[in-house]
Design an enzyme around this catalytic site. Structure first.
Site, short mmCIF file in Angstrom:
data_model
loop_
_atom_site.label_atom_id
_atom_site.label_comp_id
_atom_site.label_asym_id
_atom_site.label_seq_id
_atom_site.Cartn_x
_atom_site.Cartn_y
_atom_site.Cartn_z
N ASP A 55 7.74 -42.67 97.79
CA ASP A 55 6.26 -42.29 97.35
C ASP A 55 6.45 -40.64 96.90
OD1 ASP A 55 5.03 -44.29 98.37
OD2 ASP A 55 4.55 -43.49 100.08
N SER B 42 -0.53 -39.53 101.97
CA SER B 42 0.21 -38.74 101.99
C SER B 42 0.75 -37.82 101.25
CB SER B 42 0.85 -38.61 103.95
OG SER B 42 1.47 -39.29 104.01
N SER C 69 -4.12 -46.14 103.80
CA SER C 69 -3.73 -46.86 102.30
C SER C 69 -2.85 -47.72 102.26
CB SER C 69 -4.80 -46.35 101.20
OG SER C 69 -3.73 -45.60 100.71
N GLY C 70 -1.60 -47.31 102.56
CA GLY C 70 -0.64 -48.01 101.86
C GLY C 70 -0.31 -47.38 100.28
#
Length: 345
Positions: A157, A113, A108-109
């Protein structure tokens, strides 16, 4: 969910600017900076103990089931590897049942993950009654994803999913520093009203965009280095503009971030509808936009005045764009079981 099952959630994130400068090959020399915010789309992990030494991991999204005995250890074959590697890191003494799911499609960007492995860390830490700081959660999630499994990517992230909220993340050879943005609730609401999130389609993982970016940097490609330095500088400018409430600057800055990203890696939108969607959005009234991840597909983040949003939605939906409603989430990973709550210390 039984009282003995811990249910963990870790938020996905939208990255305003700076993605790509959070890679060690760059920030250990130049420093790196990213501005991001977590949203109410999450990775979900439920974990409970078994009485035997068996591990069972299910994907509620894909219908996959992986089973193995702790004594034999897992086989890393592309199925549930993030959960397998997290269980191995925690060296759980008993078998476990693990269910995983995500609010966003693969690729998805939105950092899905990393949010998933962060949720796995939170769920198992809660199950084992292990106290961890948000920084420890982020660093362990990074080690599992990047070192144990060799999945290419940066640091932003894991820190977004562990800490949550609006942050300027700075990276250098000493590690990461999290600077929360100073935003009043009404400022957050106003910012949200000027943003749209549009799915362009599944990311083409075969493009090897991250490996290409690293290779071009290490080869000394001038445009790659210039693009990364621009993105790094823009992170500090983006922080100032958001904190000042200058929403008229948001669109042009997102547009500039996308141009710098293409300078860094000219292949980020090849073979995708991204450029056309951004052009059509601009014609319909959006003031700017960018891709949210490394490229190749995924979500677009668009800045658009509220009165122009129906026209932008209509124009992009006619081209296959899918809009996702979202709200900002101000906390990171957490786990619940009955009345018990686990959060990073």
């Amino acid at each position: 969910m039984s009282a003995s099952t811990f249910r963990a959630t870790a938020p996905l994130r939208i990255s305003f600017v700076g993605g790509g400068t959070d890679f060690p090959h760059y920030y250990e020399v130049h420093g790196g900076a990213v501005v991001s915010a977590t949203i109410d789309h999450c990775a979900h992990v439920d974990v409970s103990r078994r009485r035997d030494r068996q591990v069972a991991i299910r994907s509620l999204d894909l219908g996959h089931l992986v089973e193995y005995r702790l004594d034999a250890g897992p086989v890393y074959d592309g199925f549930m590897d993030l959960a397998k590697a997290t269980i191995a890191r925690f060296r759980v003494p008993d078998g476990v049942e693990v269910d995983v799911a995500s609010d966003a499609p693969p690729g998805s960007g939105l950092g899905g993950s990393s949010a998933l492995v962060t949720a796995c860390v939170g769920a198992l830490a809660a199950l084992e009654d292990r106290a961890m700081s948000a920084g420890e959660v982020a660093r362990l999630a990074y080690a599992i994803e990047r070192e144990d499994l060799g999945i290419a990517g940066g640091w932003q992230d894991q820190f977004a999913a562990a800490f949550g909220g609006f942050n300027l993340l700075e990276f250098d050879h000493g590690g990461a520093t999290v600077h929360p943005l100073a935003l009043a609730p009404e400022a957050v609401d106003e910012l949200r009203s000027h943003l749209l999130l549009c799915y362009t389609g599944h990311v083409r993982t075969d493009l090897g965009l991250i490996a290409t970016q690293i290779r071009m940097y290490e080869e000394g490609r001038e445009d790659t280095i210039v693009g990364m330095k621009q993105l790094q500088a823009m992170a500090f400018e983006m922080r100032r503009e958001i904190e000042a409430g200058n929403l008229d600057r948001l669109g042009p800055m997102l547009r500039g971030a996308f141009e710098s990203k293409k300078l860094m890696n000219p292949h980020v939108s090849e073979g995708t509808p991204i450029d056309r969607l951004l052009a059509v959005a601009a014609d319909a009234g959006a003031s700017g936009g960018k891709i949210c991840g490394a490229g190749g597909g995924g979500y677009l983040l668009l800045a658009c005045p509220p009165e122009r949003q129906p026209a932008v939605r209509s124009a992009l939906e006619a081209l296959g764009g899918q809009f996702a409603d979202f709200a900002f989430r101000h906390h990171g990973v957490e786990a619940h079981a009955g009345g018990r709550v686990w959060r990073p210390s």
